[in-house]
Design an enzyme around this catalytic site. Sequence first.
Site, PDB file in Angstrom:
ATOM      1  N   SER A 147       6.273   9.456   0.356  1.00 53.17           N
ATOM      2  CA  SER A 147       5.136  10.184   0.919  1.00 53.17           C
ATOM      3  C   SER A 147       5.600  11.456   1.632  1.00 53.17           C
ATOM      4  O   SER A 147       6.155  12.345   0.997  1.00 53.17           O
ATOM      5  CB  SER A 147       4.344   9.255   1.848  1.00 53.17           C
ATOM      6  OG  SER A 147       3.076   9.794   2.155  1.00 53.17           O
ATOM      7  N   ASP A 223      -3.116   4.344  -5.713  1.00 48.03           N
ATOM      8  CA  ASP A 223      -2.846   4.998  -4.426  1.00 48.03           C
ATOM      9  C   ASP A 223      -4.088   5.781  -3.984  1.00 48.03           C
ATOM     10  O   ASP A 223      -4.522   6.704  -4.675  1.00 48.03           O
ATOM     11  CB  ASP A 223      -1.653   5.944  -4.594  1.00 48.03           C
ATOM     12  CG  ASP A 223      -1.110   6.473  -3.284  1.00 48.03           C
ATOM     13  OD1 ASP A 223      -1.915   6.735  -2.358  1.00 48.03           O
ATOM     14  OD2 ASP A 223       0.117   6.635  -3.183  1.00 48.03           O
ATOM     15  N   HIS A 256       0.053   2.682  -2.046  1.00 42.53           N
ATOM     16  CA  HIS A 256       0.929   3.560  -1.267  1.00 42.53           C
ATOM     17  C   HIS A 256       1.850   2.775  -0.320  1.00 42.53           C
ATOM     18  O   HIS A 256       2.536   3.368   0.486  1.00 42.53           O
ATOM     19  CB  HIS A 256       0.048   4.515  -0.439  1.00 42.53           C
ATOM     20  CG  HIS A 256       0.738   5.762   0.035  1.00 42.53           C
ATOM     21  ND1 HIS A 256       1.071   6.798  -0.807  1.00 42.53           N
ATOM     22  CD2 HIS A 256       1.149   6.145   1.277  1.00 42.53           C
ATOM     23  CE1 HIS A 256       1.641   7.767  -0.110  1.00 42.53           C
ATOM     24  NE2 HIS A 256       1.709   7.394   1.156  1.00 42.53           N
TER      25      HIS A 256
END
Length: 277
Positions: A147, A223, A256
């Site tokens: 991320s 995600d 995620h």
Amino acid sequence: MIEKKSENLIFNGQQFFYSHHSDTLNCDMEFSVYLPPQSKNKKYPVLYWLSGLTCTAENFTTKSGFQRYAADHGVIVVAPDTSPRGAQVKDIKDEWDIGCGAGFYVNATTNEWDQHFKMYDYITKELPTLIKDNFNCSDKASISGHSMGGHGALICSLKNPGMYQSTSAFSPIVNPVNCPWGQKAFSTYLGEDIELWSAWDSVELIKQGHQVNHLFVDQGLADNFLDNQLKTDALKQACESKKINLELKYRQGYDHSYYYISSFIGEHIKWHAQFLN
């Protein structure tokens, strides 16, 4: 000078947590180091892992299960914190995507933030020197992250040709100048001159001609942040236009979280090992 905070045996290697005073960040910092078996007798390469928003050095170290694979492939793994911390470090109360836990791996230039938030210099200069001075590692290194940390891994590699043997990322923020997280962070740390932001954006760096040798990006299709924040297709298009060999894997049903990372971290470490060993 580093201070050992803890040590645990795992898969016949040693998992350490250390603290030290960072001259770059002007505060105390913590990082984890995993030393695979026989590391006292052999120089192993280093994989740097950069974590995402709200994380510390502990998230990846305790949740991903990477140690099994680092032991198998003979790779030292270093996971630093995601930002400066401490009573003297500027923060914004009740804001999780800016300030402590959200350093974005840039060198801040705006008033007050520039006193501590120099995460790019910390990751690419101070921390590697610290690791080489204190651990029995080889000169080879690679970098990965998740991320916000995937963004960090990409820009560190693109801005430093030859520094890393390979680069990978899970769910990276690839085009921060065009997403809410990035716009908030960059306006805070870098100011309102949008032209200056491109120096810290993977897609923009590639458009400007920056290259990376071996690149592997992993993205879950379930995600929630994919379309609005991560914009993986923008990286794919930029790499295609500049003939960068991007290995991109979309994972059906994965989100995620660290459940996703732990499912495929072994694949990433094996991939890095072919360039490190």
